[in-house]
Write a protein that holds these residues in place. Structure first.
Motif, PDB file in Angstrom:
ATOM      1  N   GLY A  69       1.090   2.330  -3.867  1.00  0.00           N
ATOM      2  CA  GLY A  69      -0.127   3.134  -3.836  1.00  0.00           C
ATOM      3  C   GLY A  69      -1.366   2.291  -4.029  1.00  0.00           C
ATOM      4  N   ALA A  70      -1.326   1.070  -3.526  1.00  0.00           N
ATOM      5  CA  ALA A  70      -2.422   0.130  -3.726  1.00  0.00           C
ATOM      6  C   ALA A  70      -3.606   0.391  -2.805  1.00  0.00           C
ATOM      7  CB  ALA A  70      -1.915  -1.295  -3.521  1.00  0.00           C
ATOM      8  N   GLY A  71      -3.493   1.321  -1.893  1.00  0.00           N
ATOM      9  CA  GLY A  71      -4.592   1.636  -0.995  1.00  0.00           C
ATOM     10  C   GLY A  71      -4.383   1.058   0.380  1.00  0.00           C
ATOM     11  N   GLY A  72      -5.352   1.237   1.218  1.00  0.00           N
ATOM     12  CA  GLY A  72      -5.268   0.720   2.571  1.00  0.00           C
ATOM     13  C   GLY A  72      -4.456   1.617   3.484  1.00  0.00           C
ATOM     14  N   GLY A  76       0.824  -1.198   0.000  1.00  0.00           N
ATOM     15  CA  GLY A  76       0.000   0.000   0.000  1.00  0.00           C
ATOM     16  C   GLY A  76       0.861   1.251   0.000  1.00  0.00           C
ATOM     17  N   PHE A  78      -0.985   2.957   2.209  1.00  0.00           N
ATOM     18  CA  PHE A  78      -1.083   4.134   1.347  1.00  0.00           C
ATOM     19  C   PHE A  78      -1.319   5.387   2.179  1.00  0.00           C
ATOM     20  CE2 PHE A  78      -3.635   7.009  -1.358  1.00  0.00           C
ATOM     21  CZ  PHE A  78      -2.663   7.279  -2.312  1.00  0.00           C
ATOM     22  N   GLN A  79      -2.146   5.269   3.216  1.00  0.00           N
ATOM     23  CA  GLN A  79      -2.395   6.423   4.087  1.00  0.00           C
ATOM     24  C   GLN A  79      -1.110   6.832   4.811  1.00  0.00           C
ATOM     25  OE1 GLN A  79      -5.132   8.198   4.035  1.00  0.00           O
ATOM     26  NE2 GLN A  79      -5.991   6.776   2.549  1.00  0.00           N
ATOM     27  N   MET A 115       1.017   8.676   2.244  1.00  0.00           N
ATOM     28  CA  MET A 115       0.509  10.021   1.968  1.00  0.00           C
ATOM     29  C   MET A 115       0.769  10.960   3.138  1.00  0.00           C
ATOM     30  SD  MET A 115      -0.524  10.000  -1.090  1.00  0.00           S
ATOM     31  CE  MET A 115      -1.535  11.447  -1.292  1.00  0.00           C
TER      32      MET A 115
END
Length: 113
Positions: free
Chosen positions: A66-69, A62, A72-73, A76
């Motif tokens: 940048g796959a999410g979850g 992630g 990723f947070q 970011m």
């Protein structure tokens, strides 16, 4: 996991299976009275180990791809927003999740033995 499960089933003592066959046990009785009790602890240990590895890989993927979850947070918050409070909070969430996962796996492994 399938390979490890098969190996743990293959390691079951043949003497126990032969004794059950000699006493007239059917296939399912042999499975539930010899194979499952002898191999369940290894299967549970391997399952939780793979689950923990998958959890850490999901957090890393992630962040990296940048796959999410939550990974990723974290990425970011640390690289894009420069919000250290959010990054610290998310780090604590990951640590708490890992501790809870380890606690649950230890309890389940203790019950299985």
């Amino acid at each position: 996991l399938t390979k490890v499960y098969a190996e743990s089933i293959e390691e079951v003592d043949e003497g126990t299976i032969e004794a059950l066959r000699a006493s007239g046990a059917g296939f399912w009785q042999i499975v539930f009275q010899a194979v499952v009790p002898a191999s369940i602890s290894r299967m549970v240990a391997w399952t939780f180990m793979r689950f923990e590895i998958n959890f850490t890989n999901a957090v890393a993927m992630g962040a990296a791809a940048g796959a999410g979850g939550i990974g990723f947070q974290l990425f970011m918050a640390g690289s894009f927003y420069f919000n250290l409070h959010e990054m610290g909070f998310l780090t604590y969430v990951v640590v708490i999740a890992v501790i809870l996962l380890e606690f649950c796996s230890t309890k389940i492994k203790a019950k299985v033995k």
